[in-house]
Write a protein that holds these residues in place. Structure first.
Motif, PDB file in Angstrom:
ATOM      1  N   SER A  31     -15.449  25.624 -16.211  1.00 42.75           N
ATOM      2  CA  SER A  31     -15.632  26.767 -15.306  1.00 42.75           C
ATOM      3  C   SER A  31     -16.730  26.545 -14.262  1.00 42.75           C
ATOM      4  CB  SER A  31     -15.928  28.037 -16.110  1.00 42.75           C
ATOM      5  OG  SER A  31     -14.803  28.427 -16.863  1.00 42.75           O
ATOM      6  N   PRO A  32     -17.890  25.981 -14.647  1.00 41.73           N
ATOM      7  CA  PRO A  32     -18.919  25.746 -13.621  1.00 41.73           C
ATOM      8  C   PRO A  32     -18.439  24.820 -12.509  1.00 41.73           C
ATOM      9  CG  PRO A  32     -19.878  25.607 -15.808  1.00 41.73           C
ATOM     10  CD  PRO A  32     -18.398  25.661 -16.000  1.00 41.73           C
ATOM     11  N   GLU A  33     -17.644  23.809 -12.863  1.00 40.26           N
ATOM     12  CA  GLU A  33     -17.140  22.890 -11.847  1.00 40.26           C
ATOM     13  C   GLU A  33     -16.101  23.571 -10.967  1.00 40.26           C
ATOM     14  OE1 GLU A  33     -18.566  20.059 -11.274  1.00 40.26           O
ATOM     15  OE2 GLU A  33     -19.877  20.555 -12.934  1.00 40.26           O
ATOM     16  N   LEU A  34     -15.332  24.468 -11.552  1.00 41.10           N
ATOM     17  CA  LEU A  34     -14.358  25.218 -10.752  1.00 41.10           C
ATOM     18  C   LEU A  34     -15.064  26.122  -9.750  1.00 41.10           C
ATOM     19  CD1 LEU A  34     -11.742  26.230 -13.488  1.00 41.10           C
ATOM     20  CD2 LEU A  34     -11.731  24.240 -11.971  1.00 41.10           C
ATOM     21  N   ALA A  86      -6.682  28.162 -10.300  1.00 42.78           N
ATOM     22  CA  ALA A  86      -6.281  29.331 -11.094  1.00 42.78           C
ATOM     23  C   ALA A  86      -5.591  28.906 -12.390  1.00 42.78           C
ATOM     24  CB  ALA A  86      -5.358  30.221 -10.273  1.00 42.78           C
ATOM     25  N   ASN A  87      -4.776  27.859 -12.334  1.00 37.60           N
ATOM     26  CA  ASN A  87      -4.076  27.388 -13.529  1.00 37.60           C
ATOM     27  C   ASN A  87      -5.054  26.872 -14.580  1.00 37.60           C
ATOM     28  OD1 ASN A  87      -1.559  28.003 -12.480  1.00 37.60           O
ATOM     29  ND2 ASN A  87      -1.210  25.943 -11.674  1.00 37.60           N
ATOM     30  N   VAL A  88      -6.079  26.150 -14.133  1.00 39.15           N
ATOM     31  CA  VAL A  88      -7.061  25.633 -15.084  1.00 39.15           C
ATOM     32  C   VAL A  88      -7.898  26.774 -15.658  1.00 39.15           C
ATOM     33  CG1 VAL A  88      -9.062  24.117 -15.372  1.00 39.15           C
ATOM     34  CG2 VAL A  88      -7.136  23.383 -13.964  1.00 39.15           C
ATOM     35  N   ARG A  89      -8.205  27.767 -14.851  1.00 38.55           N
ATOM     36  CA  ARG A  89      -8.980  28.913 -15.350  1.00 38.55           C
ATOM     37  C   ARG A  89      -8.193  29.665 -16.421  1.00 38.55           C
ATOM     38  NH1 ARG A  89     -13.642  30.043 -12.812  1.00 38.55           N
ATOM     39  NH2 ARG A  89     -13.941  29.471 -10.618  1.00 38.55           N
ATOM     40  N   SER A  90      -6.897  29.848 -16.200  1.00 42.23           N
ATOM     41  CA  SER A  90      -6.090  30.616 -17.147  1.00 42.23           C
ATOM     42  C   SER A  90      -5.766  29.819 -18.404  1.00 42.23           C
ATOM     43  CB  SER A  90      -4.784  31.067 -16.471  1.00 42.23           C
ATOM     44  OG  SER A  90      -4.011  29.954 -16.072  1.00 42.23           O
ATOM     45  N   SER A  91      -5.722  28.489 -18.293  1.00 40.42           N
ATOM     46  CA  SER A  91      -5.431  27.638 -19.454  1.00 40.42           C
ATOM     47  C   SER A  91      -6.426  26.479 -19.493  1.00 40.42           C
ATOM     48  CB  SER A  91      -3.997  27.111 -19.387  1.00 40.42           C
ATOM     49  OG  SER A  91      -3.068  28.166 -19.314  1.00 40.42           O
ATOM     50  N   PRO A  92      -7.678  26.754 -19.863  1.00 46.97           N
ATOM     51  CA  PRO A  92      -8.725  25.719 -19.804  1.00 46.97           C
ATOM     52  C   PRO A  92      -8.496  24.543 -20.739  1.00 46.97           C
ATOM     53  CG  PRO A  92      -9.514  27.678 -20.945  1.00 46.97           C
ATOM     54  CD  PRO A  92      -8.206  28.047 -20.332  1.00 46.97           C
ATOM     55  N   GLN A  93      -7.632  24.709 -21.767  1.00 49.13           N
ATOM     56  CA  GLN A  93      -7.364  23.610 -22.690  1.00 49.13           C
ATOM     57  C   GLN A  93      -6.116  22.815 -22.303  1.00 49.13           C
ATOM     58  OE1 GLN A  93      -9.639  22.911 -24.932  1.00 49.13           O
ATOM     59  NE2 GLN A  93     -10.785  24.726 -24.287  1.00 49.13           N
TER      60      GLN A  93
END
Length: 199
Positions: A31-34, A86-93
């Motif tokens: 999240s910090p990198e995003l 947005a995709n990485v935020r919603s599915s960080p794993q």
């Protein structure tokens, strides 16, 4: 009838004998990198919008290439990058989403590196300094994303290895377990007596 039968072997006992391995520590949040990426993308877009490539003291081909790179970066920042973030935020794993974002950031870095180099050669120093600063930020972000993907992959592989080991252990225990005893039927009833008939 009396039925003698050996007690069945409980599968739970085999399962409980498998040593539970600790789950690996998950990789740090991206999240910090995003957040950094979103801030940097806004700054890059603004810096590119201020470029006056048509006024550079350069040949036509160099100007056209720089203009093409600038437009390509801006299209990506506005149409492709936001959805990937947005995709990485919603599915960080989700490693697939992370890797897709990393490849895009890496491609952005390569194109922006070329544009920054051209700006340094033909454009004002202020424009070059602004782009170079954001290029360094983008480089740091892509390296952090690569590290995060590597850690997530290692963690996932470790969990897979542990599960595979547990399955193999259970299979070995089942294979080595003694087969259940057969039922033994004891006939304890007395046979019926034949009746004799007097002649």
């Amino acid at each position: 009838l009396a039925v003698a039968q050996a007690p069945p072997t409980s599968s739970a006992s085999a399962t409980s004998s498998v040593t539970q391995q600790p789950i690996p520590t998950p990789s740090p949040s991206v999240s910090p990198e995003l957040d950094r990426l979103q801030t940097s993308s806004s700054a890059i877009d603004a810096n590119i919008a201020r470029l006056k490539i048509e006024k550079w003291k350069a040949d036509v081909n160099s100007k056209q290439q720089a203009q093409s790179n600038a437009q390509s970066i801006q299209r990506n920042l506005k149409s492709a990058l936001p959805g990937m973030i947005a995709n990485v935020r919603s599915s960080p794993q989700d490693l697939g989403a992370q890797f897709k974002l990393y490849r895009n950031v890496n491609a952005l870095y390569e194109v922006m590196s070329s544009l920054t180099e051209s700006t340094g050669a033909f454009g004002p120093k202020g424009d070059y300094d602004s782009l170079a600063q954001q290029l360094d930020v983008l480089d740091g972000i892509r390296r952090s994303l690569a590290d995060s993907i590597e850690q997530s992959t290692a963690s996932t592989q470790s969990q897979i290895n542990q599960l595979r080991s547990q399955v193999q252990t259970l299979q070995a225990q089942v294979a080595n377990a003694a087969p259940p005893a057969k039922k033994v039927v004891v006939d304890d009833t007395e046979p019926a007596k034949k009746s004799s008939t007097a002649h």
